[in-house]
Write a protein that holds these residues in place. Structure first.
Motif, PDB file in Angstrom:
ATOM      1  N   LYS A  41       0.826  -1.209   0.000  1.00 45.87           N
ATOM      2  CA  LYS A  41       0.000   0.000   0.000  1.00 45.87           C
ATOM      3  C   LYS A  41       0.863   1.262   0.000  1.00 45.87           C
ATOM      4  N   ASP A  46      -1.273  -0.300  -8.131  1.00 45.72           N
ATOM      5  CA  ASP A  46      -2.661  -0.630  -8.440  1.00 45.72           C
ATOM      6  C   ASP A  46      -2.965  -2.043  -7.934  1.00 45.72           C
ATOM      7  N   LEU A  47      -3.807  -2.151  -6.901  1.00 46.28           N
ATOM      8  CA  LEU A  47      -4.152  -3.441  -6.305  1.00 46.28           C
ATOM      9  C   LEU A  47      -5.601  -3.819  -6.607  1.00 46.28           C
ATOM     10  N   SER A  48      -6.123  -3.302  -7.692  1.00 46.49           N
ATOM     11  CA  SER A  48      -7.542  -3.549  -7.981  1.00 46.49           C
ATOM     12  C   SER A  48      -7.799  -4.998  -8.398  1.00 46.49           C
ATOM     13  N   ARG A  49      -6.833  -5.649  -9.063  1.00 44.16           N
ATOM     14  CA  ARG A  49      -6.998  -7.053  -9.467  1.00 44.16           C
ATOM     15  C   ARG A  49      -5.677  -7.776  -9.210  1.00 44.16           C
ATOM     16  N   VAL A  50      -5.674  -8.610  -8.177  1.00 41.28           N
ATOM     17  CA  VAL A  50      -4.426  -9.202  -7.698  1.00 41.28           C
ATOM     18  C   VAL A  50      -4.458 -10.720  -7.853  1.00 41.28           C
ATOM     19  N   LEU A  70      -5.814  -8.984   1.643  1.00 46.66           N
ATOM     20  CA  LEU A  70      -6.173  -8.145   0.498  1.00 46.66           C
ATOM     21  C   LEU A  70      -7.664  -8.256   0.186  1.00 46.66           C
ATOM     22  N   LYS A  71      -8.210  -9.472   0.286  1.00 41.62           N
ATOM     23  CA  LYS A  71      -9.652  -9.656   0.073  1.00 41.62           C
ATOM     24  C   LYS A  71     -10.441  -8.878   1.129  1.00 41.62           C
ATOM     25  N   HIS A  75     -10.108  -5.718  -2.100  1.00 41.33           N
ATOM     26  CA  HIS A  75      -9.500  -5.889  -3.416  1.00 41.33           C
ATOM     27  C   HIS A  75      -9.990  -7.185  -4.067  1.00 41.33           C
ATOM     28  N   GLU A  76     -10.010  -7.187  -5.381  1.00 40.32           N
ATOM     29  CA  GLU A  76     -10.348  -8.400  -6.125  1.00 40.32           C
ATOM     30  C   GLU A  76      -9.099  -9.278  -6.188  1.00 40.32           C
ATOM     31  N   VAL A  77      -9.189 -10.483  -5.621  1.00 42.30           N
ATOM     32  CA  VAL A  77      -8.005 -11.336  -5.483  1.00 42.30           C
ATOM     33  C   VAL A  77      -8.304 -12.742  -5.968  1.00 42.30           C
ATOM     34  N   TYR A 116      -4.325  -8.797 -14.713  1.00 39.78           N
ATOM     35  CA  TYR A 116      -4.020  -8.452 -13.323  1.00 39.78           C
ATOM     36  C   TYR A 116      -3.212  -7.156 -13.243  1.00 39.78           C
TER      37      TYR A 116
END
Length: 508
Positions: A41, A46-50, A70-71, A75-77, A116
């Motif tokens: 962080k 960009d942690l939108s799709r990990v 992260l979930k 965030h989308e993980v 990702y």
């Protein structure tokens, strides 16, 4: 000073923390995962799709915990567990159960999408010692080909924590977030090229976990510059030492100028340059502060050398002297007569390679500063072998000849026999230029002349040399940097150090 560890040391300190200091392993794992997410962080990526890819060991357990955090942060993980689940470590199985309890899906293979923004590698940890082949090699290749920033958990999978070797193939990280201590392989070639930016986080493995067995390797930091020799108000040029620089040959006066100039800039009070008579005019024009002792190129007078050695507090021998019979006689005479610390560099090393037994019979404390080619001649080892076993080769040589070995590379190793080994992390590729080594010899020689022990002067000189390169980079950039620029860099660093010390004195 910070410590760097190999896989065996890290495993020992981790086990000691759990077994003898009674810190539960799951607590360390949760702290590792939390610190990893916090550092991600801070980087503002960009942690939108990990995507988090986890193995079945404790490194994979860290990854599973990271995926959960992260979930939970929204965030989308996609979390993937690879390998034989039946052989998963106890903590890994516990993390699987926690994910299941939260009803988070755990995949068994990489999704087909390639969209990702971040890819996290938690497949293998620092204990990996075998080559990666088969399905794991295919896996890492696919992960490297995905879009998004690449993050490694503790170490990039496939990089040896001990020496930086790539074990068949490896994950190419943009950032490695590692726990407790930096791992040696992250800084050594070629592992450093797979590690990206290295961030070390504290997860609660304290120095008490050493139980007397501290890490073998350390790296100096900015605070260590406070160890530079003290300056006194009531002093004169003799207070700050006398350095004899035996350097230069016909048409090679520059090496003597660079070495002597760096010695003065690093604080030496008096620098005497012993060189062929043909260099007198050049050196007096470029470095008028130097005291000159010149000799006919055919052969220096024995009385000249004896007097100069008796005058000196330390000696640097080698920059630009060539490999003639005269140079060989100088080397043998210095090793036989010197009673003060002696640094051997450049041509002195090439001459010593012809008969390395000379090193064993010297009464002086010796520092040798070879680059990879010179080390190859000294040891008979191929350059590629030395480069991939930098620390082991330097330590073995230092022990065999009872010398301090400063083995120069991107990250220079300083090995002290029966003592600490240092890996230098300052400097940049702009310093890969002719004469840079002459400047380093002058800096270390200067610190010796000012009274520092060889064990302290060698690693501190290497660190100061690198810091000078980093400081002058702001002015010249890397491409245009020359060795003569480094002497100005020394000024910038030592001035900054003095300002810090002055502020501390004023605050008292």
């Amino acid at each position: 000073m910070k410590y760097l560890v190999n896989s065996r040391e890290m495993k020992t300190y981790d086990a000691n923390t759990i077994e003898q200091l009674h810190m539960p392993g799951m607590v360390l794992m949760e702290r590792a995962a939390l610190s990893f997410v916090e550092e991600m962080k801070k980087l503002s990526g960009d942690l939108s799709r990990v995507l988090v890819v986890c193995g079945t060991g404790n490194n994979g357990g860290d990854g599973l915990a990271i995926a959960r955090l992260l979930k939970q942060a929204g965030h989308e993980v996609d979390a993937v567990l690879v390998g034989n689940r039946a052989k998963a470590s106890e903590q890994n199985r516990c993390q699987q159960q926690i994910l299941k309890a939260h009803r988070y899906e755990l995949l068994t293979e990489l999704p087909k999408k390639n969209t990702y923004t971040a890819v996290i590698d938690a497949v293998f940890g620092v204990g990996l010692s075998r080559n990666i082949e088969g399905e794991y090699e295919t896996l890492l290749t696919k992960m490297n080909g995905l879009s998004g920033e690449k993050y490694a958990v503790d170490i990039a999978s496939g990089v040896s924590a001990d020496n930086g070797a790539v074990l068949g193939t490896a994950f190419r990280a943009d950032v490695t977030i590692t726990f407790a201590y930096g791992k040696l392989g992250m800084y050594l070639f070629p592992g450093n090229e797979y590690s990206g930016k290295v961030i070390v986080t504290d997860i609660g493995i304290p120095e008490e976990s050493w139980f007397g067995a501290k890490p073998k390797t350390a790296a100096l930091e900015d605070a260590d510059l406070a160890r530079l020799p003290e300056r006194k108000n009531h002093s004169n040029k003799g207070t700050y030492g006398k350095l004899l620089v035996i350097a230069g040959s016909v048409n090679m006066a520059g090496a003597a100028c660079l070495c002597g100039g760096a010695a003065y800039r690093a604080g030496c009070g008096l620098v005497r340059i012993m060189t062929p008579e043909e260099n007198r005019t050049i050196i007096q024009s470029v470095l008028p502060e130097a005291v000159l002792t010149t000799y006919p190129k055919e052969k220096p007078k024995e009385t000249q050398l004896t007097a100069a050695l008796q005058w000196a507090d330390a000696v640097v021998l080698g920059p630009g002297i060539g490999t003639s019979e005269t140079a060989e006689q100088l080397l043998k005479a210095v090793l036989a007569q010197a009673e003060v610390p002696v640094l051997l560099d450049a041509d002195a090393l090439n001459l010593a390679a012809k008969d390395s037994s000379l090193l064993l019979h010297s009464q002086a404390r010796l520092i040798l500063t070879p680059h990879l080619g010179e080390m190859s001649r000294l040891t008979g080892k191929h350059i590629s072998e030395i480069q991939t076993h930098l620390i082991e080769v330097a330590e073995a040589f230092a022990g065999q000849y009872n010398v301090i070995c400063v083995l120069k590379d991107e990250h220079t190793v300083t090995a002290v026999p029966d003592g600490q080994t240092y890996l230098n992390l300052s400097g940049n590729h702009g310093m890969a230029t002719a004469g840079s080594g002459d400047v380093l010899s002058g800096i270390i020689g200067s610190l010796l002349a000012q009274g520092m022990s060889p064990e302290a002067a060698a690693p501190l000189g290497v660190f100061l040399h690198g810091k000078a390169g980093d400081a002058i980079r702001e002015k010249t950039g890397c491409r245009s940097m020359m060795a003569s620029d480094l002497t100005e860099g020394i000024c910038l660093i030592t001035r900054e150090t003095e300002d810090v010390q002055d502020r501390k004195e004023q605050a008292k």
